[in-house]
Design an enzyme around this catalytic site. Structure first.
Site, PDB file in Angstrom:
ATOM      1  N   LYS A 107       1.065  -0.982  -0.059  1.00 11.99           N
ATOM      2  CA  LYS A 107      -0.029   0.017   0.106  1.00 11.99           C
ATOM      3  C   LYS A 107       0.973   1.354  -0.073  1.00 11.99           C
ATOM      4  CE  LYS A 107      -1.814  -1.154   3.931  1.00 11.99           C
ATOM      5  NZ  LYS A 107      -1.168  -2.384   4.189  1.00 11.99           N
TER       6      LYS A 107
ATOM      7  N   ARG B 226      -9.931   0.412   9.131  1.00 15.79           N
ATOM      8  CA  ARG B 226      -9.648  -0.917   9.370  1.00 15.79           C
ATOM      9  C   ARG B 226     -10.539  -1.766   9.994  1.00 15.79           C
ATOM     10  NH1 ARG B 226      -3.762   0.285   8.999  1.00 15.79           N
ATOM     11  NH2 ARG B 226      -2.714  -1.274   9.495  1.00 15.79           N
TER      12      ARG B 226
ATOM     13  N   ARG C 197      12.162  -4.406   5.100  1.00 18.42           N
ATOM     14  CA  ARG C 197      11.818  -2.903   4.729  1.00 18.42           C
ATOM     15  C   ARG C 197      12.708  -2.127   5.532  1.00 18.42           C
ATOM     16  NH1 ARG C 197       5.681  -1.146   5.319  1.00 18.42           N
ATOM     17  NH2 ARG C 197       6.055  -2.036   7.376  1.00 18.42           N
TER      18      ARG C 197
HETATM   19  P1  AP5 Z   1       0.638   0.872   9.192  1.00 19.29           P
HETATM   20  O1  AP5 Z   1       1.449   1.647   9.290  1.00 19.29           O
HETATM   21  O2  AP5 Z   1      -0.926   1.329   8.558  1.00 19.29           O
HETATM   22  O3  AP5 Z   1       0.713  -0.443   8.834  1.00 19.29           O
HETATM   23  P2  AP5 Z   1       0.274  -1.783   8.036  1.00 19.29           P
HETATM   24  O4  AP5 Z   1      -1.071  -1.677   7.368  1.00 19.29           O
HETATM   25  O5  AP5 Z   1       0.706  -2.956   8.808  1.00 19.29           O
HETATM   26  O6  AP5 Z   1       1.122  -1.796   6.574  1.00 19.29           O
HETATM   27  P3  AP5 Z   1       2.545  -1.585   6.229  1.00 19.29           P
HETATM   28  O7  AP5 Z   1       2.682  -0.108   6.255  1.00 19.29           O
HETATM   29  O8  AP5 Z   1       3.433  -2.415   6.931  1.00 19.29           O
HETATM   30  O9  AP5 Z   1       2.468  -2.245   4.838  1.00 19.29           O
HETATM   31  P4  AP5 Z   1       2.384  -1.682   3.366  1.00 19.29           P
HETATM   32  O10 AP5 Z   1       1.361  -2.378   2.696  1.00 19.29           O
HETATM   33  O11 AP5 Z   1       2.306  -0.056   3.301  1.00 19.29           O
HETATM   34  O12 AP5 Z   1       3.925  -2.272   2.800  1.00 19.29           O
HETATM   35  P5  AP5 Z   1       5.024  -1.354   1.867  1.00 19.29           P
HETATM   36  O13 AP5 Z   1       4.364  -0.778   0.730  1.00 19.29           O
HETATM   37  O14 AP5 Z   1       5.580  -0.467   2.909  1.00 19.29           O
HETATM   38  O15 AP5 Z   1      -0.161   0.770  10.701  1.00 19.29           O
HETATM   39  C1  AP5 Z   1       0.858   0.424  11.740  1.00 19.29           C
HETATM   40  C2  AP5 Z   1       0.084   0.183  13.127  1.00 19.29           C
HETATM   41  O16 AP5 Z   1      -0.907   1.462  13.205  1.00 19.29           O
HETATM   42  C3  AP5 Z   1      -1.212  -0.742  13.117  1.00 19.29           C
HETATM   43  O17 AP5 Z   1      -0.636  -1.897  13.414  1.00 19.29           O
HETATM   44  C4  AP5 Z   1      -2.224  -0.139  14.212  1.00 19.29           C
HETATM   45  O18 AP5 Z   1      -1.791  -0.518  15.533  1.00 19.29           O
HETATM   46  C5  AP5 Z   1      -2.010   1.225  14.054  1.00 19.29           C
HETATM   47  N1  AP5 Z   1      -3.166   1.860  13.025  1.00 19.29           N
HETATM   48  C6  AP5 Z   1      -2.871   2.339  11.554  1.00 19.29           C
HETATM   49  N2  AP5 Z   1      -4.267   2.624  11.129  1.00 19.29           N
HETATM   50  C7  AP5 Z   1      -5.159   2.232  12.064  1.00 19.29           C
HETATM   51  C8  AP5 Z   1      -6.507   2.242  12.107  1.00 19.29           C
HETATM   52  N3  AP5 Z   1      -7.038   2.712  10.701  1.00 19.29           N
HETATM   53  N4  AP5 Z   1      -7.266   1.934  13.023  1.00 19.29           N
HETATM   54  C9  AP5 Z   1      -6.503   1.375  14.112  1.00 19.29           C
HETATM   55  N5  AP5 Z   1      -5.232   1.404  14.190  1.00 19.29           N
HETATM   56  C10 AP5 Z   1      -4.538   1.630  13.148  1.00 19.29           C
HETATM   57  O19 AP5 Z   1       6.036  -2.603   1.583  1.00 19.29           O
HETATM   58  C11 AP5 Z   1       6.364  -3.590   2.478  1.00 19.29           C
HETATM   59  C12 AP5 Z   1       7.869  -3.788   1.933  1.00 19.29           C
HETATM   60  O20 AP5 Z   1       7.794  -4.756   0.790  1.00 19.29           O
HETATM   61  C13 AP5 Z   1       8.656  -2.544   1.428  1.00 19.29           C
HETATM   62  O21 AP5 Z   1       9.894  -2.890   1.820  1.00 19.29           O
HETATM   63  C14 AP5 Z   1       8.616  -2.763  -0.134  1.00 19.29           C
HETATM   64  O22 AP5 Z   1       9.750  -2.187  -0.657  1.00 19.29           O
HETATM   65  C15 AP5 Z   1       8.262  -4.289  -0.353  1.00 19.29           C
HETATM   66  N6  AP5 Z   1       7.745  -4.127  -1.380  1.00 19.29           N
HETATM   67  C16 AP5 Z   1       6.219  -3.544  -1.832  1.00 19.29           C
HETATM   68  N7  AP5 Z   1       5.899  -4.081  -2.906  1.00 19.29           N
HETATM   69  C17 AP5 Z   1       6.359  -5.110  -3.015  1.00 19.29           C
HETATM   70  C18 AP5 Z   1       6.150  -5.963  -4.535  1.00 19.29           C
HETATM   71  N8  AP5 Z   1       5.217  -5.881  -5.286  1.00 19.29           N
HETATM   72  N9  AP5 Z   1       7.103  -7.009  -4.538  1.00 19.29           N
HETATM   73  C19 AP5 Z   1       8.035  -7.131  -3.715  1.00 19.29           C
HETATM   74  N10 AP5 Z   1       8.440  -6.136  -2.627  1.00 19.29           N
HETATM   75  C20 AP5 Z   1       7.453  -5.211  -2.599  1.00 19.29           C
END
Ligand code: AP5
Length: 246
Positions: free
Chosen positions: A45, A120, A159
């Site tokens: 995302k 969420r 990451r």
């Molecule tokens: P948040 O920061 O939103 O984390 P998340 O949803 O767990 O999502 P991430 O940021 O970990 O993943 P992403 O999908 O963005 O992955 P990315 O693109 O970086 O939330 C953190 C915390 O905040 C929650 O646990 C909660 O406590 C709280 N919170 C937040 N919002 C809330 C809400 N609405 N309600 C309640 N609590 C809330 O990609 C990951 C890695 O993979 C990167 O290194 C990237 O380079 C790599 N990558 C990406 N795409 C690919 C691909 N296609 N192929 C290979 N590698 C890839």
């Protein structure tokens, strides 16, 4: 009365003013879009959001980033959110709904927004729809980053992030030019405290139990597009662009 923090336009370099002017001219031709990006941790995302943001002149509202900024600044909201975040649990609906309600009114969201990590829970989705109804708008598309859990641990633990811009790297899939350093600014990269295999387990549990029902909620409204988020980043970008231009 001018506020003490008001910026004198004469102090801004011409090249910056021209760049902003050109950006606004390009944006005026783009359709408004109100998007939700939904998917488990590490599904991409945060990787796709900056590309969509630039393509469609939207604001990018990532509740995780906003909460981490509040935690770092030790604001009352950050103090309340920290414990749940460290454990990989969700923070309370009221806290995040309040942040989004304020953020979507910002001028940078005039052409629409990308909600990354919100809603969420179904309660958050219902509150969001109420907010938008009051503004006479609604969600145009929900992008579901569908991916198998087994792929996510490697993505999450490899990451690296540039905190001030939100740029994301990966030691294997998207390495920076110099290890540990942001390509654009040369500033150091960091790893998130919750990006461990152990905390990922709770985050995935929260996703399946509390967030997956949100996909069904919007599925009933006919606005969900399912993406193959296990493909390489460029292929996912192509899928996103196809969905958004249709
Ligand atoms: P948040 O920061 O939103 O984390 P998340 O949803 O767990 O999502 P991430 O940021 O970990 O993943 P992403 O999908 O963005 O992955 P990315 O693109 O970086 O939330 C953190 C915390 O905040 C929650 O646990 C909660 O406590 C709280 N919170 C937040 N919002 C809330 C809400 N609405 N309600 C309640 N609590 C809330 O990609 C990951 C890695 O993979 C990167 O290194 C990237 O380079 C790599 N990558 C990406 N795409 C690919 C691909 N296609 N192929 C290979 N590698 C890839």
């Amino acid at each position: 009365m001018a506020s003490s923090s008001a910026v004198d336009l004469a102090d801004i370099p011409s090249v910056d003013l021209m760049t902003e002017l050109l950006r606004r001219m390009k944006c005026s031709t783009k359709p408004d879009k109100r998007l939700i990006l939904i998917g488990p941790p590490g599904s991409g995302k945060g990787t796709q959001s900056p590309i969509i943001k630039d393509d469609y002149c939207l604001c990018h509202l990532a509740t995780g980033d906003m909460l981490r900024a509040s935690v770092a600044a030790k604001t009352p909201l950050g103090i309340k959110a920290k414990e749940a975040m460290d454990k990989g649990e969700l923070v309370s609906d009221d806290l995040v709904v309040g942040i989004i309600d304020e953020a979507i009114k910002k001028p940078s969201c005039q052409k629409g927004f990308i909600l990354d990590g919100f809603p969420r829970t179904v309660v958050q989705a219902e509150k969001l729809d109420e907010m938008l109804e009051k503004q006479g708008t609604k969600i145009d598309k929900v992008l579901n980053f569908a991916i198998d859990d087994a792929i996510l641990e490697e993505r999450i633990t490899g990451r690296w992030i540039h905190p001030s811009s939100g740029r994301t790297y990966h030691t294997k899939f998207a390495p920076p030019k110099v290890p540990g350093v942001d390509d654009v600014t040369g500033e150091p990269l960091i790893q998130r405290k919750d990006d461990t295999a152990a905390v990922l387990k709770s985050r995935l549990e929260a996703f399946h139990r509390q967030t997956e029902p949100v996909i069904d909620y919007y599925g009933k409204k006919g606005v969900v597009a399912h993406l193959h988020a296990d493909k390489p980043p460029k292929e996912v970008t192509n899928e996103v662009q196809k969905v958004l231009s249709s």
